[in-house]
Design a protein around this motif. Structure first.
Motif: not given
Length: 444
Positions: A266-286
């Motif tokens: 709605r704001m005019g930003c067409e390029a969007v990434i849903d990080r929750k849907a992609s479920n990125y796990q940048f840290w494999s452990d602590e």
């Protein structure tokens, strides 16, 4: 305070407002010094601002020569109010005590209570003897850079001043109250087409985003730049999206739900990434980050950015995302950071940083010039407020808890002296010209 409110609502003249009696006390939201250890041993997430934030009368402080007393019509919740309310990373009374050692006037700030809040819109009631650009009756917003001009470090970029502080966080007498004390160099004109609460939510977050992206002190975004924006529907992220669009750039917004993606569209930003849907796990452990997840993230960015890495990364989560942010920036690109909401101790692979000649740039709020420029764009209707919902001052604990638990998009406004939403619009024709749908996009 009722007499002051009646005068403001009736459009009383500046002279009439200047002659109004000032009450000896006023209603404010504050934390108590003797409760600083109330959450000792409690996990950060479980610390409840509703238990620590009190709303009651406090004494009206004496006015210094370079200060103004304002009637606060509305304010807003920022993360620094949450931090103060849960006494993290440390109680803010230490800030007030250090300020108190600077001068006789500064001693006023060291009190058994800390009135919080780093945003406000309102009306000037009184001015100190040294104030020359403002007068009683002026309708204003407040920027939270608290700095004086007596230190040489303040005269190039005031954010570099040795005594730079954030009003309402590192000073007392903040904006979540019916009145507040501010320095004259904190005031800016209120946008005439916005309500009190719409005007109150912009100062801290909009100015922060402006400095990070637009200013010479920031990333110096230019037309055509692609900008990855974490938390793109949050307080500073939503303004960042607007500055990128307004400046001819391409925002790539990272959000955590389809509903938040819809707000960006709605704001005019067409390029969007849903990080929750992609479920990125940048840290494999602590202790270990997963470079394969950085690479998957980079691939997703290129898929929505014409096959290219981004020129700028707008970074503020900190520990959870910094490794991915450094990786995602293009060769010679810039990562600009202003916070660390997920943790301060960040890590990244230095090979991807130095071998590709990337730049890591720190940023912290904004100086008066930058805040004024950001406010001018709001006054012109080129940047819109991110008001999502409005609370009363008595509900400040509930509002702070919502921000603490990431349950709010954009900004939460707080009605202080204003008795209802929608008041304070002085130029309805200008508002209609800009468009109600644009102004209220976060309330859609």
């Amino acid at each position: 305070m009722e007499q002051i409110l009646e005068a403001i609502q009736s459009g009383a003249s500046g002279d009439d407002i200047a002659n109004l009696p000032i009450p000896e006390s006023y209603r404010a939201a504050f934390v108590k010094r003797d409760e600083s250890d109330m959450f000792e041993g409690v996990d950060s997430w479980d610390k409840d601002p509703r238990k620590s934030l009190h709303v009651d009368d406090v004494a009206t402080p004496e006015l210094a020569p370079d200060e103004c007393l304002i009637a606060v019509m509305a304010s807003s919740i920022n993360f620094n109010t949450v931090w103060t309310s849960i006494f993290e990373p440390l109680p803010t009374f230490g800030f007030l005590d250090r300020l108190a050692r600077e001068s006789e006037w500064a001693k006023r700030h060291s009190l058994p209570y800390h009135v919080v809040g780093s945003d406000a819109s309102g009306v000037v009631l009184r001015i100190g003897s040294a104030v020359r650009n403002w007068k009683p009756g002026d309708r204003v917003t407040v920027q939270c850079n608290h700095v004086d001009g007596q230190d040489p470090t303040a005269h190039n970029d005031s954010m570099m001043a040795n005594n730079q502080r954030i009003w309402g966080f590192e000073t007392n007498f903040g904006g979540l109250a019916d009145m507040s004390i501010v320095r004259a160099n904190q005031l800016m004109p209120k946008p005439t087409h916005l309500s009190w609460e719409e005007s109150a939510v912009n100062g801290l977050c909009s100015s922060t985003s402006y400095r990070m992206l637009v200013s010479d002190n920031g990333a110096r975004m230019k037309q055509g730049d692609s900008v990855l924006i974490w938390g793109a529907t949050g307080g500073i992220g939503g303004y960042a999206v607007q500055y990128v669009l307004n400046g001819g750039g391409r925002p790539i917004g990272v959000v955590s739900s389809p509903e938040r993606a819809e707000i960006l569209n709605r704001m005019g930003c067409e390029a969007v990434i849903d990080r929750k849907a992609s479920n990125y796990q940048f840290w494999s452990d602590e202790h270990t980050q997963d470079e394969s997840e950085w690479r998957r993230f980079g691939k997703d960015i290129r898929a929505v950015n014409n096959g290219e890495d981004v020129d700028i990364v707008f970074e503020h989560p900190g520990r959870s995302t910094m490794g991915a942010s450094v990786f995602a920036a293009k060769r010679g690109g810039t990562i600009v950071t202003c916070a660390a909401t997920s943790g301060y101790m960040v890590e990244f692979d230095n090979r991807h940083f130095w071998m590709k000649l990337k730049k890591l740039l720190s940023s912290h709020f904004a100086n008066y010039t930058e805040s004024w420029a950001a406010n001018k764009l709001l006054c012109e209707g080129k940047i819109q407020p991110l008001l999502t919902d409005t609370y009363t001052l008595d509900q400040v604990g509930d509002a702070s808890l919502a921000v603490h638990h990431n349950k709010a998009e954009g900004k939460l406004g707080v009605l202080c002296l204003s008795p209802a939403e929608g008041l304070g619009v002085d130029d309805p024709e200008r508002r209609a010209e800009i468009g109600e749908d644009k102004i209220t996009v976060f309330r859609g």
